[in-house]
Design a protein around this motif. Structure first.
Motif, PDB file in Angstrom:
ATOM      1  N   ASN A 204       1.802  10.494  -0.775  1.00 24.58           N
ATOM      2  CA  ASN A 204       2.352  11.145  -1.899  1.00 24.58           C
ATOM      3  C   ASN A 204       2.766  10.232  -2.850  1.00 24.58           C
ATOM      4  OD1 ASN A 204       2.960  13.708  -0.751  1.00 24.58           O
ATOM      5  ND2 ASN A 204       4.850  13.240   0.135  1.00 24.58           N
ATOM      6  N   VAL A 205       2.774   8.811  -2.795  1.00 20.29           N
ATOM      7  CA  VAL A 205       2.783   8.043  -3.624  1.00 20.29           C
ATOM      8  C   VAL A 205       1.506   7.724  -4.233  1.00 20.29           C
ATOM      9  CG1 VAL A 205       3.141   5.502  -4.000  1.00 20.29           C
ATOM     10  CG2 VAL A 205       4.558   6.574  -2.478  1.00 20.29           C
TER      11      VAL A 205
ATOM     12  N   LEU B 156       9.508   3.896  -5.296  1.00 21.09           N
ATOM     13  CA  LEU B 156       9.124   5.383  -5.386  1.00 21.09           C
ATOM     14  C   LEU B 156       8.939   5.889  -4.370  1.00 21.09           C
ATOM     15  CD1 LEU B 156       8.172   7.991  -6.915  1.00 21.09           C
ATOM     16  CD2 LEU B 156       5.722   6.658  -7.019  1.00 21.09           C
ATOM     17  N   ALA B 157       8.440   5.225  -3.186  1.00 13.20           N
ATOM     18  CA  ALA B 157       8.225   5.748  -1.701  1.00 13.20           C
ATOM     19  C   ALA B 157       9.554   6.035  -1.093  1.00 13.20           C
ATOM     20  CB  ALA B 157       7.416   4.520  -0.867  1.00 13.20           C
ATOM     21  N   GLU B 158      10.730   5.417  -1.438  1.00 11.68           N
ATOM     22  CA  GLU B 158      11.998   5.563  -0.826  1.00 11.68           C
ATOM     23  C   GLU B 158      12.548   6.933  -1.228  1.00 11.68           C
ATOM     24  OE1 GLU B 158      14.029   1.985  -1.202  1.00 11.68           O
ATOM     25  OE2 GLU B 158      12.749   1.106   0.262  1.00 11.68           O
ATOM     26  N   LYS B 159      12.223   7.091  -2.517  1.00  9.68           N
ATOM     27  CA  LYS B 159      12.522   8.417  -3.129  1.00  9.68           C
ATOM     28  C   LYS B 159      11.970   9.697  -2.563  1.00  9.68           C
ATOM     29  CE  LYS B 159      15.326   7.870  -6.581  1.00  9.68           C
ATOM     30  NZ  LYS B 159      16.688   8.224  -6.846  1.00  9.68           N
ATOM     31  N   LEU B 160      10.451   9.437  -2.355  1.00  7.96           N
ATOM     32  CA  LEU B 160       9.469  10.441  -1.965  1.00  7.96           C
ATOM     33  C   LEU B 160       9.919  10.832  -0.582  1.00  7.96           C
ATOM     34  CD1 LEU B 160       6.429   9.572  -3.575  1.00  7.96           C
ATOM     35  CD2 LEU B 160       7.778  11.509  -4.156  1.00  7.96           C
ATOM     36  N   SER B 161      10.362   9.825   0.183  1.00  8.12           N
ATOM     37  CA  SER B 161      10.686   9.812   1.724  1.00  8.12           C
ATOM     38  C   SER B 161      11.974  10.506   1.870  1.00  8.12           C
ATOM     39  CB  SER B 161      10.614   8.568   2.322  1.00  8.12           C
ATOM     40  OG  SER B 161      11.341   8.378   3.588  1.00  8.12           O
TER      41      SER B 161
ATOM     42  N   PHE C 113      -1.782   4.281  14.433  1.00  8.87           N
ATOM     43  CA  PHE C 113      -1.190   3.934  13.117  1.00  8.87           C
ATOM     44  C   PHE C 113      -1.288   3.021  12.322  1.00  8.87           C
ATOM     45  CE2 PHE C 113       3.326   3.529  11.046  1.00  8.87           C
ATOM     46  CZ  PHE C 113       2.962   3.828   9.789  1.00  8.87           C
ATOM     47  N   ARG C 114      -1.847   1.506  13.159  1.00  7.92           N
ATOM     48  CA  ARG C 114      -2.094   0.371  12.544  1.00  7.92           C
ATOM     49  C   ARG C 114      -3.528   0.495  11.879  1.00  7.92           C
ATOM     50  NH1 ARG C 114      -1.801  -4.603  13.133  1.00  7.92           N
ATOM     51  NH2 ARG C 114      -3.647  -5.007  14.043  1.00  7.92           N
ATOM     52  N   GLU C 115      -4.096   1.539  12.176  1.00  8.64           N
ATOM     53  CA  GLU C 115      -5.553   1.503  11.426  1.00  8.64           C
ATOM     54  C   GLU C 115      -5.324   1.827   9.895  1.00  8.64           C
ATOM     55  OE1 GLU C 115      -8.673   1.345  12.543  1.00  8.64           O
ATOM     56  OE2 GLU C 115      -7.614   0.804  14.290  1.00  8.64           O
ATOM     57  N   PHE C 116      -4.113   2.406   9.496  1.00 14.59           N
ATOM     58  CA  PHE C 116      -3.860   2.708   8.356  1.00 14.59           C
ATOM     59  C   PHE C 116      -2.554   1.361   7.591  1.00 14.59           C
ATOM     60  CE2 PHE C 116      -4.531   6.667  10.057  1.00 14.59           C
ATOM     61  CZ  PHE C 116      -5.382   7.173   9.353  1.00 14.59           C
ATOM     62  N   THR C 117      -1.816   0.714   8.609  1.00 12.86           N
ATOM     63  CA  THR C 117      -0.971   0.017   7.911  1.00 12.86           C
ATOM     64  C   THR C 117      -1.588  -1.587   8.026  1.00 12.86           C
ATOM     65  OG1 THR C 117      -0.130  -0.595  10.233  1.00 12.86           O
ATOM     66  CG2 THR C 117       0.711   1.495   8.788  1.00 12.86           C
ATOM     67  N   ARG C 118      -2.559  -1.825   8.700  1.00 15.29           N
ATOM     68  CA  ARG C 118      -2.830  -3.227   8.826  1.00 15.29           C
ATOM     69  C   ARG C 118      -3.442  -3.859   7.263  1.00 15.29           C
ATOM     70  NH1 ARG C 118      -7.092  -2.871  12.830  1.00 15.29           N
ATOM     71  NH2 ARG C 118      -8.353  -2.036  11.648  1.00 15.29           N
ATOM     72  N   LEU C 119      -2.656  -4.889   7.146  1.00 14.15           N
ATOM     73  CA  LEU C 119      -3.270  -5.778   5.664  1.00 14.15           C
ATOM     74  C   LEU C 119      -2.766  -4.648   4.603  1.00 14.15           C
ATOM     75  CD1 LEU C 119      -6.445  -7.598   6.421  1.00 14.15           C
ATOM     76  CD2 LEU C 119      -3.994  -8.176   6.714  1.00 14.15           C
ATOM     77  N   ASP C 120      -1.946  -3.979   4.987  1.00 18.82           N
ATOM     78  CA  ASP C 120      -1.623  -2.699   3.579  1.00 18.82           C
ATOM     79  C   ASP C 120       0.007  -2.914   3.441  1.00 18.82           C
ATOM     80  OD1 ASP C 120      -0.713  -0.460   2.041  1.00 18.82           O
ATOM     81  OD2 ASP C 120      -2.505   0.594   2.485  1.00 18.82           O
ATOM     82  N   ASP C 121       0.244  -3.683   2.512  1.00 17.39           N
ATOM     83  CA  ASP C 121       1.659  -3.983   2.145  1.00 17.39           C
ATOM     84  C   ASP C 121       2.515  -2.699   1.966  1.00 17.39           C
ATOM     85  OD1 ASP C 121       2.176  -6.839   1.783  1.00 17.39           O
ATOM     86  OD2 ASP C 121       1.003  -6.747   0.037  1.00 17.39           O
ATOM     87  N   LEU C 122       2.218  -1.821   1.294  1.00 16.83           N
ATOM     88  CA  LEU C 122       2.992  -0.629   1.266  1.00 16.83           C
ATOM     89  C   LEU C 122       2.862   0.365   2.534  1.00 16.83           C
ATOM     90  CD1 LEU C 122       4.707   1.347  -0.513  1.00 16.83           C
ATOM     91  CD2 LEU C 122       2.544   2.348  -1.332  1.00 16.83           C
ATOM     92  N   ALA C 123       1.916   0.631   2.931  1.00 17.55           N
ATOM     93  CA  ALA C 123       2.087   1.317   4.235  1.00 17.55           C
ATOM     94  C   ALA C 123       2.859   0.555   5.248  1.00 17.55           C
ATOM     95  CB  ALA C 123       0.466   1.590   4.762  1.00 17.55           C
TER      96      ALA C 123
ATOM     97  N   LYS D  78      -2.154  -1.460  -9.711  1.00 10.75           N
ATOM     98  CA  LYS D  78      -1.768  -1.811 -11.196  1.00 10.75           C
ATOM     99  C   LYS D  78      -0.460  -1.910 -10.988  1.00 10.75           C
ATOM    100  CE  LYS D  78      -5.786   0.556 -13.139  1.00 10.75           C
ATOM    101  NZ  LYS D  78      -6.100   1.609 -14.007  1.00 10.75           N
ATOM    102  N   ILE D  79       0.440  -1.650 -10.347  1.00 11.85           N
ATOM    103  CA  ILE D  79       1.962  -1.203 -10.122  1.00 11.85           C
ATOM    104  C   ILE D  79       2.662  -2.111  -9.239  1.00 11.85           C
ATOM    105  CG2 ILE D  79       3.678   0.527  -9.650  1.00 11.85           C
ATOM    106  CD1 ILE D  79       1.649   2.607 -10.430  1.00 11.85           C
ATOM    107  N   PRO D  80       3.589  -2.875  -9.502  1.00  7.55           N
ATOM    108  CA  PRO D  80       4.361  -3.806  -8.723  1.00  7.55           C
ATOM    109  C   PRO D  80       4.827  -3.348  -7.606  1.00  7.55           C
ATOM    110  CG  PRO D  80       5.042  -3.999 -11.064  1.00  7.55           C
ATOM    111  CD  PRO D  80       4.102  -2.832 -10.914  1.00  7.55           C
ATOM    112  N   LEU D  81       4.880  -4.141  -6.263  1.00  2.00           N
ATOM    113  CA  LEU D  81       4.979  -3.417  -5.015  1.00  2.00           C
ATOM    114  C   LEU D  81       6.592  -2.877  -4.999  1.00  2.00           C
ATOM    115  CD1 LEU D  81       4.280  -2.911  -2.019  1.00  2.00           C
ATOM    116  CD2 LEU D  81       4.767  -5.290  -1.699  1.00  2.00           C
ATOM    117  N   LYS D  82       7.449  -3.607  -5.715  1.00  2.00           N
ATOM    118  CA  LYS D  82       8.768  -3.310  -5.721  1.00  2.00           C
ATOM    119  C   LYS D  82       8.923  -2.024  -6.193  1.00  2.00           C
ATOM    120  CE  LYS D  82      13.273  -4.856  -7.007  1.00  2.00           C
ATOM    121  NZ  LYS D  82      14.247  -5.600  -7.879  1.00  2.00           N
ATOM    122  N   GLU D  83       8.099  -1.451  -7.418  1.00  2.00           N
ATOM    123  CA  GLU D  83       8.159  -0.140  -7.853  1.00  2.00           C
ATOM    124  C   GLU D  83       7.532   0.805  -7.024  1.00  2.00           C
ATOM    125  OE1 GLU D  83       7.148   0.321 -11.653  1.00  2.00           O
ATOM    126  OE2 GLU D  83       7.977  -1.673 -12.504  1.00  2.00           O
ATOM    127  N   GLN D  84       6.613   0.508  -6.231  1.00  2.00           N
ATOM    128  CA  GLN D  84       5.871   1.214  -5.255  1.00  2.00           C
ATOM    129  C   GLN D  84       6.756   1.597  -4.094  1.00  2.00           C
ATOM    130  OE1 GLN D  84       1.998  -0.183  -3.746  1.00  2.00           O
ATOM    131  NE2 GLN D  84       1.519  -1.240  -5.558  1.00  2.00           N
TER     132      GLN D  84
END
Length: 455
Positions: free
Chosen positions: A174-175, A202-207, A88-98, A193-199
């Protein structure tokens, strides 16, 4: 007095401050932290470590931690030695949203597992209760009880964490899908281009929302169709016999690309390119630059409720085309009345606007004149001519002659066109008076719908 560090990893002040910022951005993380205290007393420091474990380049467990953090260290050791976590860390490392999505999913999962174990294990339940109450020696008692539960049912936790990781990756994709354009690989660049807060919002809606997941599925399918249609259209628009001078990178002749890659001719190429003198294919058909808006008049009368989810996916695919062509997009939902047009300049849609688009459903009867009047207002205000109106309905409505005369006059001035998608088995009565082309389709799943993506 400095507050003692509540981490079992090699975190620093930046890591802890960054997680604090994420907590402020995410309603879901705050909810887990607040509600989780009644199940697992140190859930917030644990979530901070879960995030650091997913985000940091080289997270490491500390050898010595305060006694009160014994449970956190045991859980983090179990998580970080699990192969699923390493993958899983292969996808989340240094990726704020993931990493943030992963922290949410992991946090929920650990809490659920601990709660289930406490129901089955009286010793663990009592130890946790004593720890919550702050009884002396309770932290070691709780650590020992948790250790026993991990030894007995740790494999169940691993399975639950693997599922949580899959859900987190699906949410991230999905995001990207819903915010990206129709071109492959555009999701990551659009996310930046989209603020992390908005990402995160949306992620929480999609989840959590099944309807959102269904809309994303349909939007993804329709984007594939739209991309194929647009590529085909672009390919057929190129006249290989016509050559002109210009600086359109996509239309440059192969020989000019060769000039750019050659050290001998590169400077000459750059000079000619800057002056618009490089050779490129001429094109026929309408140019994207300066084209008018894409206007979607979407029927939301009661009879359309069964197709609401897929219709929203259709709308999001059209918005992606608008973004790709740098065209304004106007969305006009209607039933017995029409809402004011919501305009997304150059197809750029903010998360809050997207949520409004997805959640609104008007219900009621059917009126064609009101949405067309709203479309007229958009056309009159537009900087450009050649608007493409897509009018989607499954019903009939009367359109009077006075309106049709005014409509024809405006069409002569502005040069727009109307494609009406007529769903179901209704007659063309009403749409025939203002449409340039009418496409009959049984539903949005009908292949005929694909013609809308020729715009």
């Amino acid at each position: 007095m400095k507050e003692p560090m509540k981490s079992v990893l090699n975190t620093d002040a930046y890591d802890r401050r960054r997680f604090g910022q994420l907590m402020e951005m995410s309603d879901k993380l705050k909810k887990i932290g607040k509600e989780g205290k009644n199940i697992f007393p140190l859930i917030q420091p644990l979530m901070s470590d879960l995030w650091a474990g997913l985000f940091k380049m080289k997270p490491e467990l500390l050898d010595d931690v305060p006694e009160e953090l014994g449970m956190n260290r045991q859980l983090m050791e179990r998580v970080m030695t699990d192969q699923g976590y390493l993958d899983f860390r292969e996808f989340t490392r240094l990726d704020d949203l993931a990493a943030a999505i992963g922290t949410t999913k992991y946090g929920e999962t650990v809490l659920r597992w601990v709660k289930e174990q406490a129901k089955q294990d009286q010793d663990l339940a009592e130890a946790l209760q004593h720890f919550i109450q702050g009884d002396k020696g309770a932290s070691q008692q709780a650590t020992d009880a948790l250790s026993a539960a991990l030894n007995q049912n740790g494999s169940q936790l691993s399975q639950m964490l693997a599922q949580a990781a899959d859900e987190a990756l699906e949410t991230k994709e999905n995001v990207k899908s819903i915010l990206g354009g129709i071109q492959a690989g555009s999701g990551d660049s659009e996310l930046k281009k989209i603020p992390l807060k908005e990402q995160l919002f949306l992620a929480e809606k999609l989840s959590d929302d099944k309807k959102w997941k269904e809309i994303v599925k349909w939007a993804g399918r329709m984007k594939v169709i739209a991309s194929r249609k647009q590529r085909s259209k672009h390919k057929h628009a190129i006249d290989r016999n016509g050559i002109r001078q210009g600086s359109d990178i996509e239309q440059l002749l192969p020989m000019e690309l060769g000039s750019y890659t050659s050290p001998i001719s590169k400077l000459d190429f750059l000079r000619r390119y800057a002056e618009g003198q490089t050779l490129q294919y001429d094109t026929k058909g309408k140019e994207h630059l300066g084209k008018g808006p894409i206007i979607l008049c979407l029927d939301q009368s009661g009879s359309m409720k069964g197709q609401d989810t897929i219709s929203k996916g259709f709308a999001l695919a059209l918005i992606s085309i608008a973004r790709n062509q740098r065209r304004d997009f106007a969305w006009i939902p209607f039933s017995s009345h029409a809402s004011d047009a919501i305009i997304y300049e150059r197809g750029k849609i903010e998360v809050q606007s997207m949520i409004q688009l997805v959640t609104v459903f008007l219900d009621g009867g059917t009126n064609f004149v009101q949405p067309l009047n709203k479309a007229s207002e958009v056309i009159k205000q537009s900087r450009f001519n050649q608007a493409d109106i897509i009018f989607v309905t499954d019903g009939e409505a009367h359109v009077n002659n006075d309106f049709l005369k005014a409509w024809s006059s405006l069409k002569e001035q502005k040069g727009f066109s109307v494609l009406s998608l007529l769903l179901g088995k209704e007659s063309i009565h009403g749409v025939d008076g203002f449409s340039d082309r009418i496409v009959r389709a049984s539903s949005f799943e009908d292949q005929s719908i694909q013609q809308a993506f020729d715009i």
